[in-house]
Design a protein around this motif. Structure first.
Motif, PDB file in Angstrom:
ATOM      1  N   ASP A  80      39.020  44.588  39.055  1.00 26.11           N
ATOM      2  CA  ASP A  80      40.432  44.902  38.798  1.00 26.11           C
ATOM      3  C   ASP A  80      40.752  44.766  37.309  1.00 26.11           C
ATOM      4  O   ASP A  80      41.710  45.367  36.827  1.00 26.11           O
ATOM      5  CB  ASP A  80      41.357  43.979  39.611  1.00 26.11           C
ATOM      6  N   PHE A  81      39.959  43.973  36.613  1.00 26.15           N
ATOM      7  CA  PHE A  81      40.169  43.872  35.156  1.00 26.15           C
ATOM      8  C   PHE A  81      40.042  45.246  34.502  1.00 26.15           C
ATOM      9  O   PHE A  81      40.904  45.661  33.731  1.00 26.15           O
ATOM     10  CB  PHE A  81      39.163  42.891  34.536  1.00 26.15           C
ATOM     11  N   TYR A  82      38.945  45.971  34.810  1.00 26.92           N
ATOM     12  CA  TYR A  82      38.733  47.290  34.182  1.00 26.92           C
ATOM     13  C   TYR A  82      39.824  48.274  34.630  1.00 26.92           C
ATOM     14  O   TYR A  82      40.288  49.096  33.849  1.00 26.92           O
ATOM     15  CB  TYR A  82      37.373  47.877  34.566  1.00 26.92           C
ATOM     16  N   ARG A  83      40.196  48.176  35.914  1.00 29.29           N
ATOM     17  CA  ARG A  83      41.240  49.091  36.438  1.00 29.29           C
ATOM     18  C   ARG A  83      42.543  48.851  35.688  1.00 29.29           C
ATOM     19  O   ARG A  83      43.256  49.787  35.333  1.00 29.29           O
ATOM     20  CB  ARG A  83      41.437  48.873  37.944  1.00 29.29           C
ATOM     21  N   ASN A  84      42.846  47.586  35.449  1.00 32.50           N
ATOM     22  CA  ASN A  84      44.074  47.275  34.721  1.00 32.50           C
ATOM     23  C   ASN A  84      44.006  47.808  33.284  1.00 32.50           C
ATOM     24  O   ASN A  84      45.000  48.336  32.767  1.00 32.50           O
ATOM     25  CB  ASN A  84      44.308  45.760  34.715  1.00 32.50           C
ATOM     26  N   VAL A  85      42.833  47.683  32.657  1.00 26.45           N
ATOM     27  CA  VAL A  85      42.693  48.186  31.282  1.00 26.45           C
ATOM     28  C   VAL A  85      42.979  49.684  31.254  1.00 26.45           C
ATOM     29  O   VAL A  85      43.735  50.174  30.402  1.00 26.45           O
ATOM     30  CB  VAL A  85      41.280  47.877  30.722  1.00 26.45           C
ATOM     31  N   MET A  86      42.414  50.421  32.212  1.00 30.90           N
ATOM     32  CA  MET A  86      42.654  51.877  32.225  1.00 30.90           C
ATOM     33  C   MET A  86      44.134  52.177  32.447  1.00 30.90           C
ATOM     34  O   MET A  86      44.702  53.049  31.771  1.00 30.90           O
ATOM     35  CB  MET A  86      41.799  52.543  33.320  1.00 30.90           C
ATOM     36  N   ASP A  87      44.760  51.453  33.367  1.00 26.93           N
ATOM     37  CA  ASP A  87      46.192  51.682  33.624  1.00 26.93           C
ATOM     38  C   ASP A  87      47.037  51.321  32.404  1.00 26.93           C
ATOM     39  O   ASP A  87      48.030  51.993  32.101  1.00 26.93           O
ATOM     40  CB  ASP A  87      46.658  50.858  34.839  1.00 26.93           C
ATOM     41  N   ALA A  88      46.632  50.255  31.716  1.00 25.55           N
ATOM     42  CA  ALA A  88      47.397  49.851  30.527  1.00 25.55           C
ATOM     43  C   ALA A  88      47.236  50.890  29.416  1.00 25.55           C
ATOM     44  O   ALA A  88      48.204  51.226  28.730  1.00 25.55           O
ATOM     45  CB  ALA A  88      46.939  48.472  30.062  1.00 25.55           C
ATOM     46  N   ILE A  89      46.035  51.422  29.260  1.00 25.62           N
ATOM     47  CA  ILE A  89      45.839  52.480  28.246  1.00 25.62           C
ATOM     48  C   ILE A  89      46.695  53.702  28.615  1.00 25.62           C
ATOM     49  O   ILE A  89      47.327  54.316  27.753  1.00 25.62           O
ATOM     50  CB  ILE A  89      44.344  52.894  28.150  1.00 25.62           C
ATOM     51  N   GLY A  90      46.723  54.000  29.899  1.00 23.00           N
ATOM     52  CA  GLY A  90      47.501  55.156  30.364  1.00 23.00           C
ATOM     53  C   GLY A  90      49.004  54.897  30.417  1.00 23.00           C
ATOM     54  O   GLY A  90      49.768  55.770  30.845  1.00 23.00           O
ATOM     55  N   GLY A  91      49.435  53.691  30.017  1.00 27.74           N
ATOM     56  CA  GLY A  91      50.866  53.375  29.969  1.00 27.74           C
ATOM     57  C   GLY A  91      51.473  53.116  31.333  1.00 27.74           C
ATOM     58  O   GLY A  91      52.696  53.084  31.479  1.00 27.74           O
ATOM     59  N   LYS A  92      50.624  52.885  32.349  1.00 33.38           N
ATOM     60  CA  LYS A  92      51.166  52.684  33.705  1.00 33.38           C
ATOM     61  C   LYS A  92      51.608  51.240  33.949  1.00 33.38           C
ATOM     62  O   LYS A  92      52.346  50.963  34.880  1.00 33.38           O
ATOM     63  CB  LYS A  92      50.105  53.046  34.751  1.00 33.38           C
ATOM     64  N   CYS A  93      51.068  50.302  33.161  1.00 35.11           N
ATOM     65  CA  CYS A  93      51.429  48.892  33.352  1.00 35.11           C
ATOM     66  C   CYS A  93      51.037  48.133  32.092  1.00 35.11           C
ATOM     67  O   CYS A  93      50.409  48.696  31.201  1.00 35.11           O
ATOM     68  CB  CYS A  93      50.701  48.297  34.561  1.00 35.11           C
ATOM     69  N   ARG A  94      51.412  46.865  32.058  1.00 34.51           N
ATOM     70  CA  ARG A  94      50.993  46.065  30.902  1.00 34.51           C
ATOM     71  C   ARG A  94      49.604  45.485  31.165  1.00 34.51           C
ATOM     72  O   ARG A  94      49.179  45.370  32.336  1.00 34.51           O
ATOM     73  CB  ARG A  94      52.019  44.982  30.577  1.00 34.51           C
ATOM     74  N   ALA A  95      48.924  45.148  30.089  1.00 32.30           N
ATOM     75  CA  ALA A  95      47.593  44.552  30.246  1.00 32.30           C
ATOM     76  C   ALA A  95      47.731  43.207  30.935  1.00 32.30           C
ATOM     77  O   ALA A  95      48.630  42.433  30.615  1.00 32.30           O
ATOM     78  CB  ALA A  95      46.942  44.380  28.878  1.00 32.30           C
ATOM     79  N   CYS A  96      46.849  42.933  31.894  1.00 33.53           N
ATOM     80  CA  CYS A  96      46.993  41.670  32.626  1.00 33.53           C
ATOM     81  C   CYS A  96      46.544  40.485  31.779  1.00 33.53           C
ATOM     82  O   CYS A  96      46.988  39.371  32.016  1.00 33.53           O
ATOM     83  CB  CYS A  96      46.264  41.722  33.960  1.00 33.53           C
ATOM     84  N   VAL A  97      45.686  40.710  30.811  1.00 30.62           N
ATOM     85  CA  VAL A  97      45.380  39.635  29.853  1.00 30.62           C
ATOM     86  C   VAL A  97      46.112  40.001  28.563  1.00 30.62           C
ATOM     87  O   VAL A  97      45.741  40.939  27.862  1.00 30.62           O
ATOM     88  CB  VAL A  97      43.865  39.512  29.591  1.00 30.62           C
ATOM     89  N   GLN A  98      47.179  39.292  28.278  1.00 29.42           N
ATOM     90  CA  GLN A  98      47.983  39.578  27.089  1.00 29.42           C
ATOM     91  C   GLN A  98      47.352  38.909  25.849  1.00 29.42           C
ATOM     92  O   GLN A  98      46.876  37.781  25.931  1.00 29.42           O
ATOM     93  CB  GLN A  98      49.396  39.031  27.297  1.00 29.42           C
ATOM     94  N   ASN A  99      47.416  39.628  24.729  1.00 32.84           N
ATOM     95  CA  ASN A  99      46.835  39.056  23.504  1.00 32.84           C
ATOM     96  C   ASN A  99      47.566  37.786  23.066  1.00 32.84           C
ATOM     97  O   ASN A  99      46.960  36.891  22.477  1.00 32.84           O
ATOM     98  CB  ASN A  99      46.829  40.096  22.397  1.00 32.84           C
ATOM     99  N   SER A 100      48.870  37.706  23.374  1.00 38.56           N
ATOM    100  CA  SER A 100      49.616  36.482  23.026  1.00 38.56           C
ATOM    101  C   SER A 100      49.040  35.284  23.809  1.00 38.56           C
ATOM    102  O   SER A 100      48.980  34.164  23.290  1.00 38.56           O
ATOM    103  CB  SER A 100      51.097  36.658  23.348  1.00 38.56           C
ATOM    104  N   GLU A 101      48.584  35.540  25.039  1.00 37.05           N
ATOM    105  CA  GLU A 101      47.980  34.458  25.837  1.00 37.05           C
ATOM    106  C   GLU A 101      46.640  34.031  25.224  1.00 37.05           C
ATOM    107  O   GLU A 101      46.321  32.842  25.151  1.00 37.05           O
ATOM    108  CB  GLU A 101      47.743  34.933  27.275  1.00 37.05           C
ATOM    109  N   VAL A 102      45.877  35.020  24.802  1.00 31.13           N
ATOM    110  CA  VAL A 102      44.554  34.726  24.225  1.00 31.13           C
ATOM    111  C   VAL A 102      44.721  33.938  22.918  1.00 31.13           C
ATOM    112  O   VAL A 102      43.993  32.971  22.648  1.00 31.13           O
ATOM    113  CB  VAL A 102      43.780  36.047  23.986  1.00 31.13           C
ATOM    114  N   LEU A 103      45.727  34.325  22.141  1.00 30.88           N
ATOM    115  CA  LEU A 103      45.991  33.643  20.865  1.00 30.88           C
ATOM    116  C   LEU A 103      46.434  32.193  21.108  1.00 30.88           C
ATOM    117  O   LEU A 103      46.022  31.274  20.400  1.00 30.88           O
ATOM    118  CB  LEU A 103      47.082  34.428  20.118  1.00 30.88           C
TER     119      LEU A 103
END
Ligand code: NAD
Length: 348
Positions: free
Chosen positions: A303-326
């Motif tokens: 589901d991680f990869y599926r989310n990445v594709m959806d986020a690139i396509g503007g369908k949803c936000r990335a499930c791992v947010q860069n603010s969280e990683v930071l």
């Protein structure tokens, strides 16, 4: 449905795993791999995978949508920024970088490029974590006041770049990133205090383990621990709530949820040790605690990869947010500072 073409840079253990994992993901195609070592490229060719001649060749591939970075940690930043500047979306292995400043640089490169930068925090899909998160979210053991999460091995740090500081080695940048990421993802509170002891018992230049104590805004506490020289293991998760205690013992998901059934029951038969009796520490034998199986949660890490594709396509936000990683990276830095000072440091 759009197909996203992906190249993997770094065809070692994790690079190869990604090439296998994405086989079951609709809409995601492996276009090729590139490794700095001919030996690894040859291995890919033997598996029938296309190989690029250089990183420049990867970045010049106009059919490519996503570059997945699976190299040792110290080169993530350079490759990620080059890929973002070339107009590619990037999936990056954890730890995204070896310090928070480098991650800030990548995030601003992603912002300028308009491409997605997504960090592979795959252990958010582990069944042990998802089970504890369910217990937490649903209040199954009442208000939680203490959480322990740990991993323990007995073979030291793997004998590769993970032993070297220059490559971003050490357990904090390895398991620390996963354990802290999951904890902060679950507990939606500021972290007020951080105390950490790194261990160097095996004499490497990088930490071979750590114990981090956190205090959250509500006063709840957490112990986050990794060890690489443990021949008996403590539970992976030990979570204490006002109505019970949840334990996950091991990688096989052995464990249970102990629930207080009868709050009024205070009577105990004392237990005897050489020095005398204790009622306070006597186990419950009166049926006032019931033991339930863990409420196990199924998941699909793809589901991680599926989310990445959806986020690139503007369908949803990335499930791992860069603010969280930071935030995780900054917390690890606060932990290292605490170890250096030998005292608790304030965080948020
Ligand atoms: P590895 O040593 O097995 O593989 C790394 C590969 O990168 C090697 O083949 C090496 O030749 C190649 N490489 C090094 N520099 C390169 C460069 N400049 N360009 C192209 N290739 C280069 O290491 P690994 O275990 O696969 O770890 C890779 C990354 O994956 C690390 O960041 C690690 O932390 C991460 N990792 C994540 C998980 C997870 O569960 N998310 C698990 C293991 C590793």
């Amino acid at each position: 449905m759009k197909t996203y073409n992906m190249a993997v840079v770094g065809f070692g253990g994790m690079g190869r795993r990604h090439t296998e994992m994405i086989k079951g993901v609709n809409g995601l195609e492996l276009r090729g791999v590139y490794d700095i070592l001919d030996r690894q490229n040859k291995l890919a060719q033997d598996l029938g995978i296309e190989v690029y001649g250089s990183l420049d060749e990867v970045l010049a591939d106009r059919q490519l949508d996503i570059v997945l970075v699976a190299t040792p940690n110290h080169v993530h930043k350079d490759i990620a920024i080059k890929a973002l500047k070339a107009g590619k979306n990037v999936i990056c292995e954890k730890p995204a970088t070896v310090n928070s400043k480098d991650l800030e640089d990548i995030i601003s490169a992603a912002d300028s490029s308009g491409c997605l930068f997504a960090v592979h925090q795959n252990r958010r899909w582990d069944d042990d974590f998802l089970t504890i998160k369910k217990i937490y979210d649903e209040g199954i053991i009442g208000d939680i006041f203490h959480i322990e999460t740990r991993v323990q091995g007995s073979r030291g740090i793997p004998r590769d770049w993970r032993r070297e500081k220059a490559h971003g080695g050490g357990m904090m940048l390895d398991w620390g990133v996963h354990l802290i990421d999951r904890l902060l993802f679950m507990v939606n509170e500021p972290v007020k205090k951080v105390y950490c002891k790194l261990s160097f018992i095996l004499g490497q230049e990088v930490d071979d383990g750590f114990r981090i104590f956190l205090t959250f805004g509500s006063g709840k506490t957490a112990l986050v621990e990794a060890g690489t020289w443990n021949f008996e293991n403590l539970p992976k998760w030990y979570v204490c709530g006002m109505k019970g205690t949840a334990v996950i013992e091991d990688w096989d998901m052995n464990g249970r949820v102990a629930l207080l059934k009868d709050e009024g029951s205070h009577d105990a038969s004392p237990v005897k040790s050489a020095a005398g009796y204790t009622k306070t520490m006597a186990p419950r034998t009166d049926g006032s605690v019931i033991y339930n199986p863990l409420p196990k949660v199924e998941s699909d890490v793809r589901d991680f990869y599926r989310n990445v594709m959806d986020a690139i396509g503007g369908k949803c936000r990335a499930c791992v947010q860069n603010s969280e990683v930071l935030r995780v990276m900054r917390l690890l830095e606060a932990a290292v500072e605490s170890d250096r000072l030998g005292q608790t440091v304030d965080f948020e």
